[in-house]
Design a protein around this motif. Structure first.
Motif, PDB file in Angstrom:
ATOM      1  N   ASP A 127       0.914  -1.158   0.065  1.00 56.31           N
ATOM      2  CA  ASP A 127      -0.108  -0.076  -0.030  1.00 56.31           C
ATOM      3  C   ASP A 127       0.878   1.331  -0.122  1.00 56.31           C
ATOM      4  O   ASP A 127       0.560   2.079  -0.637  1.00 56.31           O
ATOM      5  CB  ASP A 127      -0.829  -0.017   1.105  1.00 56.31           C
ATOM      6  N   GLN A 176      -6.353   4.155   1.355  1.00 55.47           N
ATOM      7  CA  GLN A 176      -7.405   3.492   1.687  1.00 55.47           C
ATOM      8  C   GLN A 176      -8.829   4.049   1.398  1.00 55.47           C
ATOM      9  O   GLN A 176      -9.775   3.200   1.129  1.00 55.47           O
ATOM     10  CB  GLN A 176      -7.344   3.150   3.237  1.00 55.47           C
ATOM     11  N   GLN A 214     -12.099  -3.363   1.111  1.00 54.55           N
ATOM     12  CA  GLN A 214     -10.758  -2.830   0.444  1.00 54.55           C
ATOM     13  C   GLN A 214      -9.961  -3.764   0.128  1.00 54.55           C
ATOM     14  O   GLN A 214      -9.282  -3.745  -1.002  1.00 54.55           O
ATOM     15  CB  GLN A 214      -9.963  -2.183   1.627  1.00 54.55           C
TER      16      GLN A 214
END
Length: 262
Positions: free
Chosen positions: A131, A146, A238
């Motif tokens: 990420d 996010q 997610q």
């Protein structure tokens, strides 16, 4: 479950009246008998969709899919109507969502950016990217990344069932399903796409693979997956978004290669 199976068997004469004699009353009986499929499929698809998407619209589109299934089903082949109808109902609902253009342009653009980011970075590093690496590539914070994933979650719901090419009916999801009847023209194309999809799944993180497996193979809803994995529904959403956008990037690259070789 036993009662429903027995009921299905007892409807063999109704199928015969409808298919062999075009008995409209028999057709009506069949539709009423299997309305529970529309309830089930529309209810599961409603999870994770925006509040502005009407559940009544989902159900209505699902009913159209059920009617189509009743009209096209060949009861003489001895196949399970429930399985066949479920795919038709699901497809009709997703078609209705696409036609309704329920995803804002801004969300589509964000999803495209993330998809392209995964495709570029994973080609560069030859591994799953973090990420943090994605955030740096997109020039945003991890928290903003996010948030982006949460925003595009509603779009990725249909992603595996979008056509691989706009002019074709074959979808990404059909590559995950073992179908006996194959069009010979697609043999080579399907082999490479299926191989690409398999490799794409292997590159997913363990949690992402688990979400994909539970959602598309075990037919659990996002909320049920959250319970199984002891994570929040938003986190599952997610993980699902990241997995689908990664797979889309992988398949998009393979499609481009196939088009170059055509």
């Amino acid at each position: 479950m036993h009662e429903r199976k027995a009921s299905t068997l007892s409807y063999a004469d109704v199928w015969e009246r409808w298919k062999e004699h075009s008995d409209l009353e028999a057709k009506k009986q069949l539709i009423e008998q299997y309305l529970h499929i529309v309830d089930y499929v529309s209810g599961r698809l409603a999870v994770g969709l925006p509040k502005n998407v009407s559940k009544d619209d989902l159900f209505s589109n699902g009913v159209m899919g059920l009617i189509d299934a009743v009209e096209k089903f060949d009861y003489k082949r001895g196949l399970q109507f429930e399985t066949y109808a479920s795919w038709r109902v699901r497809g009709a609902i997703l078609d209705g969502l696409r036609q309704g253009d329920w995803v804002p342009r801004s969300v589509r653009e964000k999803a495209k950016k993330i998809e392209e980011g995964y495709q570029h970075l994973e080609q560069q590093y030859l591994r799953s990217v973090t990420d943090a690496e994605m955030s740096e590539y997109l020039n945003i914070s991890e928290k903003e990344f996010q948030t982006m994933l949460q925003e595009v979650a509603v779009m990725t719901l249909c992603s595996l069932e979008d056509p691989i090419r706009e002019e074709e009916s074959e979808t990404r999801l059909t590559l995950l399903v073992d179908e006996k009847a194959k069009n010979p023209d697609y043999k080579v194309r399907e082999f490479f796409l299926k191989d690409s999809l398999t490799k794409g799944i292997e590159k997913l993180t363990e949690k992402e693979r688990t979400v994909v497996s539970l959602l598309y193979y075990e037919d659990l809803s996002l909320s049920e997956i959250a319970e199984v994995m002891s994570l929040s529904p938003s986190r599952i959403s997610q993980l699902h978004s990241k997995a689908i956008l990664r797979l889309r990037g992988t398949l998009e690259k393979q499609r481009d290669l196939l088009m170059c070789n055509d």
